[in-house]
Design an enzyme around this catalytic site. Structure first.
Site, PDB file in Angstrom:
ATOM      1  N   SER A 180      42.251  44.222  48.191  1.00  0.00           N
ATOM      2  CA  SER A 180      41.321  45.349  48.081  1.00  0.00           C
ATOM      3  C   SER A 180      39.982  44.978  48.683  1.00  0.00           C
ATOM      4  O   SER A 180      39.618  43.794  48.772  1.00  0.00           O
ATOM      5  CB  SER A 180      41.134  45.724  46.609  1.00  0.00           C
ATOM      6  OG  SER A 180      40.036  46.608  46.418  1.00  0.00           O
ATOM      7  N   TYR A 193      39.540  43.716  37.708  1.00  0.00           N
ATOM      8  CA  TYR A 193      40.368  44.181  38.820  1.00  0.00           C
ATOM      9  C   TYR A 193      40.000  43.446  40.103  1.00  0.00           C
ATOM     10  O   TYR A 193      40.876  42.939  40.832  1.00  0.00           O
ATOM     11  CB  TYR A 193      40.175  45.689  38.994  1.00  0.00           C
ATOM     12  CG  TYR A 193      40.826  46.281  40.222  1.00  0.00           C
ATOM     13  CD1 TYR A 193      42.168  46.640  40.214  1.00  0.00           C
ATOM     14  CD2 TYR A 193      40.089  46.513  41.388  1.00  0.00           C
ATOM     15  CE1 TYR A 193      42.770  47.203  41.345  1.00  0.00           C
ATOM     16  CE2 TYR A 193      40.679  47.075  42.516  1.00  0.00           C
ATOM     17  CZ  TYR A 193      42.008  47.418  42.482  1.00  0.00           C
ATOM     18  OH  TYR A 193      42.596  47.966  43.598  1.00  0.00           O
TER      19      TYR A 193
END
Length: 290
Positions: A180, A193
């Site tokens: 990400s 995350y």
């Protein structure tokens, strides 16, 4: 005019030319013609894709089927979405085997690889894509339970599925991990995350180095999406955040899953035969380092 393509080169014979050099006189001549894929870039391949019920995983499954691959679509519990993935894949006359279950359980990851082999007898492409996220304003708001759930869902399956798949992958196989943009620039409300996505990034690089030798020859790469419009977004963010989702990107909008999927196709195909340990950034123009 034709050129034989080989993803490996023998030692080049000693030679020297004056600048700027003549390609015609070069031995052997560089391969410059486009690679041909008359039956699709992934013809005859089997791809296992996690999180394939929706969003990026679904878009990847459909595009891979369009390019000739059979699909094993792993998902948690969204049966209706998963069935839609299967229907899209089957429109390209490809098979799509649906497997529901919790990837945070090591035994299920092993069963997923076993199921793939039982159905198709081979595995060529592993797409580690499934993940979860929960916003928290402060680090002190992240409970140990949330941290464990995020790590077990986002990172452990990358490790387990790659480990269990490895004995069954042949030279030329491809593992692609979804990291990400948060692994590169952080995220103030997605601390746990972002940490898992950083772990995935380092895992990708380390495994690529481990597997890139001439004997194994398995490529490992990653894709780092930015703001992409998927069900994870509406399940994670507030209505106010959703209203402005993606507008801060340089392109001023969120991306769509079918704008990310071609990055996975490139990395999975022979077009990327000289690419390993790399990450493609599909994020609407944000410049990130590393």
């Amino acid at each position: 005019m034709s050129q034989h393509h080989s993803s490996s080169n023998p030692p080049f014979p000693q030679q020297q030319q004056d600048l700027p050099g003549s390609q015609h006189a070069q031995d052997p001549q560089p391969q410059v013609l486009p690679k041909e894929y008359p039956n699709g870039k992934l013809a005859g391949k089997v791809a296992l894709i996690t999180g394939a019920d929706s969003g990026i995983g679904q878009a990847v499954a459909i595009l891979f089927a369009k390019e000739g691959a059979n699909i094993v679509a792993s998902y948690l519990c969204e049966h209706e979405d998963a069935k839609a993935t299967q229907q899209h894949v089957e429109r390209y006359q490809r098979r799509c085997v649906l497997v529901a279950g919790d990837l945070s359980k090591e035994e299920h990851c092993k069963q997923l690889i076993d199921k793939t082999l039982a159905e198709f007898g081979r595995l060529d492409i592993l797409i580690n894509n499934a993940g979860t996220q929960v916003e928290q304003v402060s680090l002190t708001d992240i409970t140990t339970e949330q941290l464990e759930r995020t790590v077990q869902t986002n990172f452990y399956p990358h490790f387990w599925l790659s480990k269990f798949a490895l004995p069954h992958l042949s030279k030329g196989a491809s593992i692609i991990n979804t990291t990400s943009i948060t692994a590169y620039r952080g995220s103030d409300h997605l601390i746990d995350y972002a940490a898992t996505k950083g772990a995935i990034l380092s895992f990708t690089r380390a495994l690529a180095n481990n597997l890139s030798g001439s004997e194994k020859g398995i490529r490992v790469n990653g894709v780092a999406p930015g703001p992409i419009w998927t069900p994870l977004i509406v399940a994670s963010f507030s209505p106010e955040e959703i209203e402005t989702f993606g507008k801060n990107s340089p392109m001023g909008r969120a991306g769509q899953p079918n704008e990310v999927a071609p990055a996975y196709l490139y990395l999975a195909s022979e077009d990327a035969s000289y690419v390993t340990g790399q990450v493609i950034h599909v994020n609407g123009g944000e410049i990130v380092g590393g």
